[in-house]
Write a protein that holds these residues in place. Structure first.
Motif, PDB file in Angstrom:
ATOM      1  N   VAL A   1       0.843  -1.180   0.000  1.00 63.40           N
ATOM      2  CA  VAL A   1       0.000   0.000   0.000  1.00 63.40           C
ATOM      3  C   VAL A   1       0.887   1.241   0.000  1.00 63.40           C
ATOM      4  O   VAL A   1       1.968   1.251   0.592  1.00 63.40           O
ATOM      5  N   GLN A   2       0.434   2.269  -0.705  1.00 65.03           N
ATOM      6  CA  GLN A   2       1.173   3.522  -0.743  1.00 65.03           C
ATOM      7  C   GLN A   2       0.925   4.322   0.532  1.00 65.03           C
ATOM      8  O   GLN A   2      -0.003   4.042   1.289  1.00 65.03           O
ATOM      9  N   GLU A   3       1.762   5.320   0.778  1.00 62.81           N
ATOM     10  CA  GLU A   3       1.517   6.223   1.898  1.00 62.81           C
ATOM     11  C   GLU A   3       0.164   6.897   1.699  1.00 62.81           C
ATOM     12  O   GLU A   3      -0.163   7.368   0.602  1.00 62.81           O
ATOM     13  N   ASN A   4      -0.640   6.889   2.762  1.00 60.94           N
ATOM     14  CA  ASN A   4      -2.007   7.436   2.761  1.00 60.94           C
ATOM     15  C   ASN A   4      -2.980   6.615   1.908  1.00 60.94           C
ATOM     16  O   ASN A   4      -4.143   6.998   1.760  1.00 60.94           O
ATOM     17  N   GLY A   5      -2.495   5.498   1.364  1.00 61.65           N
ATOM     18  CA  GLY A   5      -3.370   4.613   0.618  1.00 61.65           C
ATOM     19  C   GLY A   5      -4.032   3.608   1.554  1.00 61.65           C
ATOM     20  O   GLY A   5      -3.630   3.446   2.709  1.00 61.65           O
ATOM     21  N   THR A   6      -5.074   2.961   1.066  1.00 63.46           N
ATOM     22  CA  THR A   6      -5.793   1.984   1.883  1.00 63.46           C
ATOM     23  C   THR A   6      -5.931   0.657   1.145  1.00 63.46           C
ATOM     24  O   THR A   6      -5.897   0.613  -0.092  1.00 63.46           O
TER      25      THR A   6
END
Length: 216
Positions: free
Chosen positions: A99-104
């Motif tokens: 998952v990316q940063e700030n991704g869910t």
């Protein structure tokens, strides 16, 4: 009350689903050798009343867990183990996620119980936790949020059993520097660009996020 020489239950183990009812029957062997059902006369207790409630042998399952129910008649006691919503198997639909940063990313938890071979989605019923909330967090419904670059382990717990998923947050699979070589005049400037390629196929300019060093 007649003196009892022995006290037994109709079963030593009970498995129930939350909301279900069951029944324990207490039978006493009296001093004269006669047998009597003393379910209504016995004193009943449950070690953990948040798991099951008992009254005159009648069981009401409340929450997932395991507890001991005790019947007492005279000076004799007998116990049964009651299991509520104890899964045979917990299984996550993913064991490793990116998952990316700030991704869910949503994960789902299923379980099979003794009374059925069909997996049941218990995502909303499980207890979720992260071993490193600075890296990744998880809510009560299994939704994982990436916070910053790194790795974390998310644990789902239900009915005394646990299972885990490994979370990789924003860790690049490849770094590309452009350009890869420079010829410069004294006091001149050149801009380098660093691009990260991620596991999900995305790429991003991470020039400002990188830690730069110079070696002669």
């Amino acid at each position: 009350m007649d003196v009892a020489r022995g006290l037994t239950l109709n079963t030593a183990n009970v498995s129930l689903r939350a909301g279900q009812s069951g029944e324990l029957i207490a039978t006493a062997t009296m001093s004269d050798g006669s047998i009597a059902v003393v379910t209504d006369q016995a004193e009943w207790t449950a070690d953990d009343t948040s798991v099951v409630y008992v009254s005159k042998g009648k069981l009401t399952a409340i929450n997932s867990g395991q507890t001991t129910v005790t019947a007492k008649y005279g000076d004799k006691t007998v116990t049964a183990t009651v299991r509520v919503e104890i899964p045979q198997l917990l299984q996550l639909d993913q064991t490793d996620i990116y998952v990316q940063e700030n991704g869910t990313k949503q994960v789902h938890l299923t379980s099979t119980f003794p009374d059925s071979t069909t997996p049941e989605d218990i995502t909303d019923k499980a207890e979720w936790s992260s071993d490193n909330e600075d890296i990744a967090q998880v809510d009560a419904k299994g939704l994982i949020t990436g916070i910053k670059l790194g790795q974390a382990v998310i644990t789902a717990k239900y009915g005394g059993k646990t299972t885990t998923v490994n979370v990789d947050v924003a860790t690049p699979r490849k770094l590309t520097l452009d350009p890869t070589s420079l010829s410069m005049r004294s006091s001149s400037q050149e801009q380098l660009k660093l691009t990260a390629a991620y596991a999900d196929g995305q790429s991003a300019d991470v020039t400002d996020k990188a830690v730069w060093s110079f070696r002669q």
